[in-house]
Design an enzyme around this catalytic site. Structure first.
Site, PDB file in Angstrom:
ATOM      1  N   ARG A  12       0.885  -0.757   0.055  1.00 23.13           N
ATOM      2  CA  ARG A  12      -0.188   0.100   0.047  1.00 23.13           C
ATOM      3  C   ARG A  12       1.239   1.238  -0.156  1.00 23.13           C
ATOM      4  NH1 ARG A  12      -2.581  -3.910   3.742  1.00 23.13           N
ATOM      5  NH2 ARG A  12      -4.611  -4.006   3.044  1.00 23.13           N
ATOM      6  N   ASP A  59      -9.185  -4.931   8.912  1.00 26.28           N
ATOM      7  CA  ASP A  59      -8.428  -5.566   9.418  1.00 26.28           C
ATOM      8  C   ASP A  59      -9.203  -6.600  10.514  1.00 26.28           C
ATOM      9  OD1 ASP A  59      -5.464  -4.420   7.568  1.00 26.28           O
ATOM     10  OD2 ASP A  59      -7.395  -2.751   8.617  1.00 26.28           O
ATOM     11  N   ARG A  83     -11.201  -8.874   9.860  1.00 26.77           N
ATOM     12  CA  ARG A  83      -9.915 -10.188   9.475  1.00 26.77           C
ATOM     13  C   ARG A  83      -9.497 -10.971  10.327  1.00 26.77           C
ATOM     14  NH1 ARG A  83      -7.444  -6.869   4.607  1.00 26.77           N
ATOM     15  NH2 ARG A  83      -9.150  -7.140   2.777  1.00 26.77           N
ATOM     16  N   HIS A  86      -2.633   0.492   8.424  1.00 28.40           N
ATOM     17  CA  HIS A  86      -3.538   0.065   7.949  1.00 28.40           C
ATOM     18  C   HIS A  86      -2.470  -0.985   6.539  1.00 28.40           C
ATOM     19  CE1 HIS A  86      -6.550  -1.867   4.851  1.00 28.40           C
ATOM     20  NE2 HIS A  86      -6.500  -1.452   4.127  1.00 28.40           N
TER      21      HIS A  86
HETATM   22  N1  NAD Z   1      -8.671   1.232   2.947  1.00 25.96           N
HETATM   23  C1  NAD Z   1      -9.433   0.089   2.245  1.00 25.96           C
HETATM   24  O1  NAD Z   1      -9.610  -0.936   3.700  1.00 25.96           O
HETATM   25  C2  NAD Z   1      -8.963   0.219   0.893  1.00 25.96           C
HETATM   26  C3  NAD Z   1      -9.242  -1.742   0.431  1.00 25.96           C
HETATM   27  C4  NAD Z   1      -9.713  -1.451  -0.772  1.00 25.96           C
HETATM   28  C5  NAD Z   1      -8.686  -0.710  -1.878  1.00 25.96           C
HETATM   29  N2  NAD Z   1      -8.194   0.386  -0.654  1.00 25.96           N
HETATM   30  C6  NAD Z   1      -8.068   1.611  -1.663  1.00 25.96           C
HETATM   31  O2  NAD Z   1      -9.426   2.588  -2.326  1.00 25.96           O
HETATM   32  C7  NAD Z   1      -8.791   2.702  -3.879  1.00 25.96           C
HETATM   33  C8  NAD Z   1      -9.431   3.201  -4.319  1.00 25.96           C
HETATM   34  O3  NAD Z   1      -9.120   1.347  -5.049  1.00 25.96           O
HETATM   35  P1  NAD Z   1      -9.969   0.429  -6.295  1.00 25.96           P
HETATM   36  O4  NAD Z   1      -9.823  -0.860  -6.205  1.00 25.96           O
HETATM   37  O5  NAD Z   1     -11.879   1.184  -6.355  1.00 25.96           O
HETATM   38  O6  NAD Z   1      -9.604   1.455  -7.868  1.00 25.96           O
HETATM   39  P2  NAD Z   1     -10.165   1.393  -9.450  1.00 25.96           P
HETATM   40  O7  NAD Z   1      -9.251   2.089  -9.872  1.00 25.96           O
HETATM   41  O8  NAD Z   1     -11.428   0.736  -9.482  1.00 25.96           O
HETATM   42  O9  NAD Z   1     -11.260   3.313  -8.569  1.00 25.96           O
HETATM   43  C9  NAD Z   1     -10.487   4.450  -7.975  1.00 25.96           C
HETATM   44  C10 NAD Z   1     -11.292   4.902  -9.139  1.00 25.96           C
HETATM   45  O10 NAD Z   1     -10.456   6.815  -8.407  1.00 25.96           O
HETATM   46  C11 NAD Z   1     -10.727   8.343  -9.837  1.00 25.96           C
HETATM   47  N3  NAD Z   1      -9.871   9.015  -9.856  1.00 25.96           N
HETATM   48  C12 NAD Z   1      -8.819   9.044  -9.787  1.00 25.96           C
HETATM   49  N4  NAD Z   1      -8.739  10.220  -9.964  1.00 25.96           N
HETATM   50  C13 NAD Z   1      -9.450  11.087  -9.795  1.00 25.96           C
HETATM   51  C14 NAD Z   1     -10.037  12.454  -9.150  1.00 25.96           C
HETATM   52  N5  NAD Z   1      -9.084  13.055  -8.667  1.00 25.96           N
HETATM   53  N6  NAD Z   1     -11.139  12.857  -8.701  1.00 25.96           N
HETATM   54  C15 NAD Z   1     -11.812  11.707  -8.638  1.00 25.96           C
HETATM   55  N7  NAD Z   1     -11.966  10.064  -9.351  1.00 25.96           N
HETATM   56  C16 NAD Z   1     -10.636   9.819  -9.283  1.00 25.96           C
HETATM   57  C17 NAD Z   1     -10.707   6.609 -10.955  1.00 25.96           C
HETATM   58  O11 NAD Z   1     -11.489   7.484 -12.032  1.00 25.96           O
HETATM   59  C18 NAD Z   1     -11.186   5.106 -10.452  1.00 25.96           C
HETATM   60  O12 NAD Z   1     -12.543   5.222 -10.726  1.00 25.96           O
HETATM   61  C19 NAD Z   1      -6.817   2.538  -2.975  1.00 25.96           C
HETATM   62  O13 NAD Z   1      -6.466   3.515  -3.269  1.00 25.96           O
HETATM   63  C20 NAD Z   1      -7.091   0.928  -2.659  1.00 25.96           C
HETATM   64  O14 NAD Z   1      -5.576   1.031  -2.439  1.00 25.96           O
HETATM   65  C21 NAD Z   1      -8.686   0.882  -0.335  1.00 25.96           C
END
Ligand code: NAD
Length: 311
Positions: A86, A146, A149, A173
Site C-alpha cells: 500500500r 483488518d 479479518r 492499515h
Molecule cells: N482502506 C481500505 O481498506 C482499502 C481497501 C481496498 C482498496 N483501497 C484503496 O481504495 C482506492 C480505490 O481502489 P479501487 O479498487 O476502487 O480502485 P479503482 O482503480 O477501481 O478506482 C479508482 C477510481 O478513482 C477514480 N479517480 C482517480 N483520480 C480521481 C480524481 N482526481 N477524482 C475523482 N476520481 C478519481 C478513477 O477514475 C477510478 O474510478 C485505492 O487507493 C485502493 O488502494 C482501500
C-alpha cells in the site's frame, strides 16, 4: 436528511454505493469520478434497483454536489497491483487527494471526510492537513477491515459466530499493523479462558498463522481477483452507520493522535468512539509490552512515509 458523496467510483466506491443503497442509511448518494461516463452508468444501474430498495436519490455529480453532504467518502486513486504494498502508492495518491480537496474545499466546512484511499493512514493525514478541518471531522477507514479479518479468522478457528468475537488490529492499515491478542475476547470471556474448554489445542504457532492470514489477506485477494471490494465496502458502511446514526460505536478508524498511546501528529488506527460529530474520543487501551513495541515500529513506518511527502 443524510446525503453522502462518494468521490472515486471504482471498484471500492461503486461497491460501497451499492452497499449504501441496500442499507437505507442515506437519502441521497452522489457519485463523483473523473470518469463521468462510467459513473453515470453506475448511477443509472443503481436507480433501476430502486423498486427493490429503500428510497434514495442517486446521481452522478460534480464536486459542487458535495454541498450539504453530511459525509464525503474519498475512494479515488490508484490501487495495489499484485505484489505491491500500500505504501508504494503514496506519491500518486497524495497528489490525487490534494487535488480533490482543492476542488471540494468550498463545500465541506461542515462535512465529515472519510478517507479510504491507500495508504489510508497517510492519506487521512494529507486530507486533514490540506482541508484545514478539525481533526475529529477527518477519519480514515483504517484497520476496521483488518479487525474484521482478525475476527473472521478467530471465528473460523474457534468455531464461533464472528459477531461474538471481539478483537482489534491497530496501527498502520498495512504490513506493520498490530493484532492485539491482549484484548481478544469471545462474548466477554478472555481468549485464554475460552480456550480451556475447547478441543483445539492452539499454540503460539497458531497465533502466528492467524496473524499471517490477516496481514496477507489483501495480497491473496488481489492475486486472485485483482482488487478488493466487498469486505472493505461493508467496513466503510459500518463506519457510515455509526456516523449517520450517532451510534457511539467503537471502531479502529484512522485518526490524528495528539499524545494518545504516546504519539503525536500522525494518523493511525486505534479504537475510537464514532458519533455524528466524527471522532468523539480516542480510547486508550493498556497494551502488552510487545504490542506497544510493535505499535512504535508501525508509527515509525508511517512517520517516515509522511516525511517523504514533505510534511
Ligand atoms: N482502506 C481500505 O481498506 C482499502 C481497501 C481496498 C482498496 N483501497 C484503496 O481504495 C482506492 C480505490 O481502489 P479501487 O479498487 O476502487 O480502485 P479503482 O482503480 O477501481 O478506482 C479508482 C477510481 O478513482 C477514480 N479517480 C482517480 N483520480 C480521481 C480524481 N482526481 N477524482 C475523482 N476520481 C478519481 C478513477 O477514475 C477510478 O474510478 C485505492 O487507493 C485502493 O488502494 C482501500
Amino acid at each position: 436528511m443524510p446525503k453522502v458523496a462518494i468521490i472515486g467510483v471504482g471498484d471500492v466506491g461503486a461497491t460501497l454505493a451499492y452497499t449504501l443503497q441496500l442499507s437505507g442509511l442515506a437519502t441521497e448518494i452522489v457519485l463523483i469520478d473523473v470518469d463521468k461516463e462510467r459513473t453515470s452508468g453506475h448511477a443509472l444501474d443503481m436507480n433501476h434497483g430502486l423498486f427493490f430498495t429503500p428510497p434514495v436519490k442517486i446521481y452522478a455529480g460534480d464536486y459542487s454536489d458535495c454541498q450539504g453532504a453530511k459525509i464525503i467518502v474519498i475512494a479515488a486513486g490508484s490501487r495495489q497491483k499484485p505484489g505491491e504494498t500500500r505504501l508504494e502508492l503514496v506519491q500518486r495518491n497524495a497528489g490525487i487527494c490534494n487535488s480533490i480537496i482543492n476542488q471540494v474545499a468550498p463545500y465541506i466546512k461542515k462535512a465529515i471526510l472519510l478517507v479510504t484511499t491507500n495508504p489510508v493512514d497517510v492519506m487521512t493525514y494529507v486530507v486533514l492537513k490540506s482541508s484545514g478541518l478539525k481533526s475529529g471531522q477527518v477519519l480514515g477507514s483504517g484497520t476496521v477491515l483488518d479487525s474484521a479479518r482478525f475476527r473472521y479468522s478467530l471465528s473460523q478457528r474457534c468455531g464461533v459466530d464472528a459477531r461474538n468475537v471481539h478483537a482489534y488490529a491497530i496501527g498502520e492499515h498495512g504490513d506493520s499493523e498490530v493484532l492485539l491478542w491482549s484484548l481478544v475476547n469471545i462474548s466477554g470471556i478472555p481468549l485464554e479462558s475460552f480456550c480451556k474448554g475447547c478441543r483445539h489445542k492452539c499454540t503460539l504457532e497458531t497465533h502466528s498463522q492467524i496473524e499471517e492470514a490477516v496481514k496477507k489477506s489483501a495480497y491473496h485477494i488481489i492475486e486472485a481477483k485483482g482488487f478488493t471490494n466487498y469486505g472493505v465496502s461493508l467496513a466503510i458502511s459500518r463506519i457510515l452507520r455509526a456516523l449517520l446514526r450517532d451510534e457511539h460505536s467503537v471502531l479502529t478508524v484512522s485518526t490524528l493522535l495528539n499524545g494518545e498511546y504516546g504519539f503525536q501528529d500522525l494518523c493511525l488506527s486505534v479504537p475510537c468512539m464514532i458519533s455524528t460529530n466524527g471522532i468523539e474520543r480516542v480510547i486508550e487501551a493498556s497494551l502488552f509490552a510487545g504490542e506497544s513495541a510493535a505499535l512504535q515500529k508501525s508509527t515509525d513506518v508511517l512517520r517516515s512515509v509522511i516525511k517523504s511527502l514533505g510534511y
